[in-house]
Write a protein that holds these residues in place. Structure first.
Motif, PDB file in Angstrom:
ATOM      1  N   ASP A 112       2.571   9.469   1.304  1.00 10.38           N
ATOM      2  CA  ASP A 112       3.820   9.053   0.894  1.00 10.38           C
ATOM      3  C   ASP A 112       4.236   9.705  -0.388  1.00 10.38           C
ATOM      4  O   ASP A 112       5.645  10.203  -0.678  1.00 10.38           O
ATOM      5  CB  ASP A 112       3.954   7.473   0.407  1.00 10.38           C
ATOM      6  N   ALA A 164       1.147   6.063  -7.408  1.00  7.18           N
ATOM      7  CA  ALA A 164       1.305   4.799  -6.605  1.00  7.18           C
ATOM      8  C   ALA A 164       1.552   3.762  -7.601  1.00  7.18           C
ATOM      9  O   ALA A 164       2.400   2.812  -7.500  1.00  7.18           O
ATOM     10  CB  ALA A 164       0.137   4.306  -5.776  1.00  7.18           C
ATOM     11  N   HIS A 202       3.104   0.437   4.754  1.00  4.30           N
ATOM     12  CA  HIS A 202       3.589  -0.172   3.305  1.00  4.30           C
ATOM     13  C   HIS A 202       2.975  -1.435   3.243  1.00  4.30           C
ATOM     14  O   HIS A 202       2.518  -1.973   2.133  1.00  4.30           O
ATOM     15  CB  HIS A 202       4.722  -0.130   2.776  1.00  4.30           C
ATOM     16  N   HIS A 261       0.897  -1.064  -0.025  1.00  3.76           N
ATOM     17  CA  HIS A 261      -0.010  -0.003   0.191  1.00  3.76           C
ATOM     18  C   HIS A 261       0.817   1.319   0.109  1.00  3.76           C
ATOM     19  O   HIS A 261       1.817   1.477   0.683  1.00  3.76           O
ATOM     20  CB  HIS A 261      -0.919   0.049   1.163  1.00  3.76           C
ATOM     21  N   ILE A 262       0.639   2.150  -1.183  1.00  5.39           N
ATOM     22  CA  ILE A 262       1.349   3.596  -1.063  1.00  5.39           C
ATOM     23  C   ILE A 262       0.217   4.426  -0.893  1.00  5.39           C
ATOM     24  O   ILE A 262      -0.465   4.558  -1.501  1.00  5.39           O
ATOM     25  CB  ILE A 262       2.108   3.515  -2.349  1.00  5.39           C
ATOM     26  N   SER A 263       0.351   5.031   0.304  1.00  6.68           N
ATOM     27  CA  SER A 263      -0.415   6.150   0.569  1.00  6.68           C
ATOM     28  C   SER A 263      -0.304   7.401  -0.094  1.00  6.68           C
ATOM     29  O   SER A 263       1.071   7.845  -0.683  1.00  6.68           O
ATOM     30  CB  SER A 263      -0.350   6.622   2.180  1.00  6.68           C
ATOM     31  N   LYS A 298       4.947   4.206  -8.844  1.00  2.00           N
ATOM     32  CA  LYS A 298       5.812   3.784  -7.762  1.00  2.00           C
ATOM     33  C   LYS A 298       5.968   2.413  -7.431  1.00  2.00           C
ATOM     34  O   LYS A 298       7.358   1.849  -7.301  1.00  2.00           O
ATOM     35  CB  LYS A 298       5.398   4.425  -6.437  1.00  2.00           C
ATOM     36  N   LYS A 299       4.936   1.576  -7.695  1.00  2.00           N
ATOM     37  CA  LYS A 299       4.778   0.306  -7.737  1.00  2.00           C
ATOM     38  C   LYS A 299       5.447  -0.555  -8.489  1.00  2.00           C
ATOM     39  O   LYS A 299       6.402  -1.479  -8.673  1.00  2.00           O
ATOM     40  CB  LYS A 299       3.417  -0.552  -7.492  1.00  2.00           C
TER      41      LYS A 299
END
Length: 458
Positions: free
Chosen positions: A7, A328, A167, A2-4, A331-332
């Motif tokens: 973040d 996100a 995360h 999990h990317i908030s 980023k992932k």
């Protein structure tokens, strides 16, 4: 993982999220580790080694300043920018540094900070190695990587510092790709912003989520305001003159643009320039998702609030939530680090995030939002990171203005259609990653290619 949204949007300082914010966080974390391990009283000196992109552009991005004040306990979110500069100068003059304000040690920056221009650590170009010594004895040695957007990981690739535990948290609507994000929206009848809000609410109260989103928006507004007021020459030796204040006065004199129907573009340019001039000066900015691309999302958000009918605080929150969901995915599945994939991972990602967010608050369906985000990146593929002098001034400041206008156009193009298109967001993210892998390292934030070597610094 999990990317908030929190973040991706962090209140910090310029000029670089990966070269200033990340190293400051890593340095503070190393010092905290010494305290936690009971090693602080025994520490007499430190050695800090910077590798890869950090070694090439670290001085221009203030990495040495960042690690010094980080070791003393400073945080990018709260540090006073002017005091940080003064303190770094004092450390250099006295040869003394106070670890977490608890233990004074000998620290001569010219000897203690080593720039390894010919070496790179294995996981990422932005590698750092910290060594604590007690006399001649090595008390602790740790490796950190600043992987873009202020994110810091250890030598195993595990996130370090603020929010690291979240995360691995479970959320009600997990997604790991654009396709799964759309599937979740369609299955549950949710917009992308509502889905992201529900995920955030599983980690903290809704009131806190909304308050923090408005705090981020307010920090962006404040950065725009400061940038529109300040004049002079940006630091670093390139003698780049600030332009936002002059443009702001001109636009206020012709606020309605009777003589020019394209005046809205000038306003968008102004807001982006204002933020990135503040960033280049080392001022307070919001990482969005990086500092090098920090002007795009604030500029497009200003466009929404100023020129889109019925814009309000709820729309601002939805804008940031949608941008966070899109960020996100990058980023992932790819990178937001210019040192890893070039500027397509910074300006390109910010453009994609802003385009999708604007499409959402202008009434777009999840499919149209995904299309807008895809368009925003598709036309930034291959964008190099070639800062002159290792500074985030040329071409970075104007590049944010161009990216902001491109994001607005991408949203409008997507809203003209029904969301059906040939290239998916997932495909363009994968293409961005592979393009970055194929890109010569000299075009990845090293100041060794492109404009950085073809323009004489003066």
């Amino acid at each position: 993982m999990h990317i908030s949204v929190f973040d991706l949007f962090k209140i910090g300082i310029g000029p670089s999220s990966s070269h200033t914010v990340g190293p400051m966080n890593a340095a503070r974390r190393f010092a905290e580790g010494l305290r936690e391990g009971g090693l602080l009283p025994r520490t007499t000196s430190l050695k800090l080694e910077l590798f890869g992109s950090l070694s090439f552009t670290g001085r221009g991005h203030g990495t040495d300043l960042a690690v010094m004040v980080g070791l003393e306990g400073a945080s990018p979110r709260t540090v006073d920018v002017d005091e940080a500069r003064a303190r770094a100068a004092q450390i250099g003059a006295t040869g003394k540094l106070s670890l977490l304000q608890e233990k004074e040690i000998t620290f001569k920056p010219a000897e203690a900070i080593v720039f390894h221009r010919r070496e790179k650590l294995p996981l990422h170009s932005n590698g750092m190695r910290f060594t604590a010594l007690g006399g001649d004895e090595v008390l602790s040695q740790r490796v950190f990587y600043s992987v873009g957007g202020g994110f810091v990981v250890n030598d195993q690739g595990v996130p370090e510092g603020d929010g690291a535990a979240q995360h691995s948290a479970q959320v009600p609507y997990p997604f790991s790709s654009g396709d799964t994000l759309l599937a979740q929206c369609n299955t549950h009848g949710l917009s992308i912003s509502t889905l992201m809000l529900e995920n955030e609410k599983s980690q903290r109260p809704e009131r806190e989520v909304r308050e923090r989103l408005l705090e981020i928006a307010a920090a962006m507004d404040a950065c725009v305001k400061r940038g529109c007021e300040r004049e002079g020459i940006l630091p670093g030796g390139l003698k780049v003159k600030r332009r936002a204040a002059t443009l702001s006065r001109r636009l206020k004199a012709e606020a309605h643009g009777e003589s020019d129907p394209l005046v809205i573009i000038d306003w968008v340019n102004l807001w982006a320039l204002a933020v990135n001039e503040e960033n280049a000066a080392g001022g307070r900015v919001v990482t969005a998702p990086t500092n090098g691309a920090a002007g795009i999302i604030p500029a497009v958000l200003q466009y929404y609030r100023r020129f889109v009918p019925n814009a309000d605080d709820e729309g601002t929150q939805r804008f940031l939530l949608t941008a966070g969901a899109i960020g996100a995915l990058y980023k992932k599945n790819a990178s937001i680090s210019g040192a890893e994939v070039g500027c397509q991972g910074e300006v390109g990602v910010a453009c994609s995030m802003a385009a999708g967010a604007l499409a959402e608050v202008m009434g777009g369906t999840p499919e149209q939002v995904e299309n807008a985000a895809e368009i925003g990146m598709e036309h930034n593929l291959g964008l190099t990171c070639d800062p002159i002098g290792g500074l985030v001034q040329v071409p970075c400041i104007e590049r944010n203005a161009m990216g902001s206008v491109k994001a607005i156009n991408a949203a409008r193009l997507a809203l003209f259609g029904d969301g059906k298109h040939k290239v998916s967001l997932d495909k363009v993210i994968a293409t961005m990653l592979s393009t970055g892998a194929d890109m010569s390292v000299k075009y990845k934030e090293t100041a060794r290619g492109g404009l950085a070597v073809n323009i004489v610094e003066c």
